[in-house]
Motif scaffolding. Structure first.
Motif, short mmCIF file in Angstrom:
data_model
loop_
_atom_site.label_atom_id
_atom_site.label_comp_id
_atom_site.label_asym_id
_atom_site.label_seq_id
_atom_site.Cartn_x
_atom_site.Cartn_y
_atom_site.Cartn_z
N GLN A 138 0.69 -1.11 0.09
CA GLN A 138 -0.02 -0.03 -0.09
C GLN A 138 0.87 1.09 0.06
O GLN A 138 0.57 2.24 -0.89
CB GLN A 138 -0.91 0.04 0.97
CG GLN A 138 -1.91 -1.16 1.29
CD GLN A 138 -2.92 -0.64 0.14
OE1 GLN A 138 -3.32 0.19 -0.26
NE2 GLN A 138 -3.86 -1.72 -0.28
N HIS A 139 1.98 1.26 0.94
CA HIS A 139 2.96 2.36 0.65
C HIS A 139 3.52 2.74 -0.25
O HIS A 139 3.66 4.06 -0.84
CB HIS A 139 3.94 2.11 2.04
CG HIS A 139 4.92 2.92 1.82
ND1 HIS A 139 5.01 4.44 2.25
CD2 HIS A 139 6.24 2.41 1.57
CE1 HIS A 139 6.26 4.89 2.09
NE2 HIS A 139 7.06 3.87 1.60
N LEU A 140 3.75 1.50 -1.13
CA LEU A 140 4.37 1.65 -2.42
C LEU A 140 3.58 2.11 -3.45
O LEU A 140 4.15 2.67 -4.42
CB LEU A 140 5.53 0.56 -2.60
CG LEU A 140 6.66 0.45 -1.75
CD1 LEU A 140 7.54 -0.89 -2.03
CD2 LEU A 140 7.59 1.51 -1.73
N LEU A 141 2.19 1.64 -3.49
CA LEU A 141 1.44 1.94 -4.58
C LEU A 141 1.25 3.30 -4.90
O LEU A 141 1.21 3.64 -6.14
CB LEU A 141 -0.09 1.34 -3.88
CG LEU A 141 -1.15 1.35 -5.14
CD1 LEU A 141 -0.82 0.57 -6.31
CD2 LEU A 141 -2.44 1.20 -4.42
N GLY A 142 1.36 4.15 -4.07
CA GLY A 142 1.33 5.81 -4.43
C GLY A 142 2.51 6.07 -5.12
O GLY A 142 2.24 7.36 -5.49
N GLU A 143 3.54 5.59 -4.94
CA GLU A 143 4.72 6.20 -5.48
C GLU A 143 4.85 5.54 -6.93
O GLU A 143 6.15 5.72 -7.73
CB GLU A 143 5.97 5.68 -4.65
CG GLU A 143 6.04 6.11 -3.18
CD GLU A 143 5.61 7.84 -3.08
OE1 GLU A 143 6.30 8.19 -4.22
OE2 GLU A 143 5.37 7.91 -2.16
N LEU A 144 4.24 4.49 -7.53
CA LEU A 144 4.42 3.77 -8.71
C LEU A 144 4.51 4.59 -10.04
O LEU A 144 5.47 4.54 -10.80
CB LEU A 144 3.50 2.61 -8.89
CG LEU A 144 3.60 1.52 -7.73
CD1 LEU A 144 2.54 0.32 -8.13
CD2 LEU A 144 5.03 0.85 -7.67
N ILE A 176 7.82 4.59 -12.21
CA ILE A 176 7.72 4.30 -13.82
C ILE A 176 8.26 5.58 -14.54
O ILE A 176 8.95 5.25 -15.56
CB ILE A 176 6.20 4.05 -14.17
CG1 ILE A 176 5.74 2.55 -13.60
CG2 ILE A 176 6.06 3.93 -15.69
CD1 ILE A 176 4.57 2.10 -13.57
N GLU A 177 7.81 6.67 -14.16
CA GLU A 177 8.51 7.93 -15.11
C GLU A 177 9.92 8.40 -14.96
O GLU A 177 10.22 9.55 -15.30
CB GLU A 177 7.46 9.03 -14.74
CG GLU A 177 5.96 8.95 -15.33
CD GLU A 177 5.12 9.89 -15.08
OE1 GLU A 177 5.47 10.89 -13.99
OE2 GLU A 177 4.08 10.12 -15.66
N GLY A 178 10.42 7.58 -13.76
CA GLY A 178 11.84 7.89 -13.51
C GLY A 178 11.96 9.22 -12.60
O GLY A 178 12.97 9.80 -12.62
N GLU A 179 10.78 9.42 -11.94
CA GLU A 179 10.77 10.82 -11.28
C GLU A 179 11.09 10.52 -9.72
O GLU A 179 11.49 11.42 -8.73
CB GLU A 179 9.65 11.64 -11.32
CG GLU A 179 9.39 12.14 -12.52
CD GLU A 179 8.13 12.88 -12.74
OE1 GLU A 179 7.29 13.03 -11.71
OE2 GLU A 179 7.89 13.68 -13.64
N ALA A 180 11.21 9.15 -9.29
CA ALA A 180 11.48 8.74 -7.85
C ALA A 180 12.72 9.02 -7.51
O ALA A 180 13.80 8.93 -8.47
CB ALA A 180 10.92 7.38 -7.71
N SER A 181 13.17 9.03 -6.28
CA SER A 181 14.56 9.34 -5.89
C SER A 181 15.23 7.92 -5.88
O SER A 181 14.48 6.80 -5.64
CB SER A 181 14.43 9.79 -4.37
OG SER A 181 14.06 8.97 -3.52
N GLU A 182 16.71 8.02 -6.03
CA GLU A 182 17.29 6.61 -6.02
C GLU A 182 17.00 5.83 -4.79
O GLU A 182 16.84 4.74 -5.18
CB GLU A 182 19.00 7.05 -6.04
CG GLU A 182 19.79 6.03 -6.50
CD GLU A 182 19.18 5.12 -7.70
OE1 GLU A 182 19.12 3.94 -7.57
OE2 GLU A 182 18.96 5.78 -8.75
N ALA A 183 16.90 6.29 -3.75
CA ALA A 183 16.63 5.67 -2.26
C ALA A 183 15.15 4.90 -2.58
O ALA A 183 15.14 3.63 -2.35
CB ALA A 183 16.47 6.60 -1.14
N LEU A 184 14.31 5.61 -3.00
CA LEU A 184 12.77 5.07 -3.22
C LEU A 184 12.98 4.06 -4.54
O LEU A 184 12.28 2.92 -4.13
CB LEU A 184 12.01 6.29 -3.70
CG LEU A 184 10.52 5.81 -3.71
CD1 LEU A 184 9.74 5.21 -2.62
CD2 LEU A 184 9.50 7.03 -4.26
#
Lengths: 200, 80
Positions: free
Chosen positions: B7-13, B17-25
């Motif tokens: 659930q926590h990661l769902l909001g970050e998908l 996918i767009e390559g906008e997440a931080s390296e850590a995430l």
């Protein structure tokens, strides 16, 4: 910079009531506004009405245009409002009562079969495209507006936020929910197709 | 993997996918996906969904509709 200068000159001419400028503005922006309206309303005649209403309203109120966005984004904002008003006239109760819930509805994945590796021709059929079009038309309206502007019309996050009068964060959240919502809806169709292949 | 992590990661998908997440995430998501078949299926099919709607043909304003529009806006003389 040339684009910005061109747009400023166009707006000045529109303000002066220059008909050539009006025609130029329509040629430039009518196709996109039509696509937006058609995706929002799902009806060609209504989409045409939205385009007409948008330009009539824009030319009438061009003196009130304050450069908080580009001219194109301002036109999209008018068109989105016209389309949303029409949607609300169609289903006034469902919009006012169910809005908070519908935004989050069906965005938690329940369909977990991985159908992404079906043969490519399964994704290119008329039936698959019809399914996708129907899914887009069925998106909850607030998700649909963001989705169409951002993903189908290619507005940036900032332009979409300006067109809808919401924050960029809100655009990101709604777009993510729209994608999950569409994925869930398509999963029903493609999962069944995959199982049909297995049985065959 | 624990369900609350899904659930926590769902909001970050989308960001992932767009390559906008931080390296850590990204690293956290990759690690989770390696052990969670359900989330991997969601990521795969979410990517496919995005690819599919980006290849949809765009509807065109017909010439007849364009002409009606110009007439309504009193711009008929500009019709080519």
């Amino acid at each position: 910079m040339a684009d910005v200068e061109d747009e400023k000159a166009l707006v000045d001419r529109l303000r002066a009531g220059d008909k050539t400028a009006c025609a130029q503005c329509v040629e430039l922006n009518a196709p996109g506004i039509y696509r937006l309206a058609l995706r929002m309303l799902g009806d060609e005649a209504e989409a045409e009405d939205v385009v007409q209403e948008t330009f009539l309203s824009a030319f009438k109120s061009i003196d009130g245009f304050e450069w908080r966005s580009s001219l194109k984004t301002w036109l999209y904002r008018i068109a989105t409002n016209v389309a949303l008003m029409r949607l609300r006239r169609k289903t006034p109760l469902s919009v006012s009562v169910e809005l908070p819930e519908e935004e989050g509805a069906e965005t938690v994945p329940t369909q977990l079969f991985d159908w992404c590796c079906l043969p490519e021709h399964d994704f290119a059929t008329t039936e698959a495209k019809t399914e996708l079009e129907a899914a887009i038309r069925a998106l909850p309206e607030k998700l649909r507006a963001v989705f169409v502007l951002r993903e189908l019309e290619g507005l940036s996050g900032e332009e979409t936020a300006q067109a809808l009068g919401v924050s960029i964060e809100n655009v990101k959240t709604r777009l993510h929910r729209a994608r999950l919502w569409l994925r869930e809806r398509l999963a029903g169709y493609f999962t069944e197709l995959a199982h049909t292949h297995e049985e065959g | 993997m624990e369900e609350h992590n899904c659930q926590h990661l769902l909001g970050e998908l989308s960001a992932y996918i767009e390559g906008e997440a931080s390296e850590a995430l990204c690293a956290e998501i990759r690690e989770h996906l390696a052990g969670c078949e359900d989330c991997q299926a969601v990521v795969d099919t979410l990517r496919k969904t995005i690819q599919l709607y980006h290849t949809l043909p765009q509807p065109d304003l017909t010439e007849a509709a364009r002409q009606r529009l110009f007439r309504t806006l009193d711009l008929e003389s500009f019709l080519k």
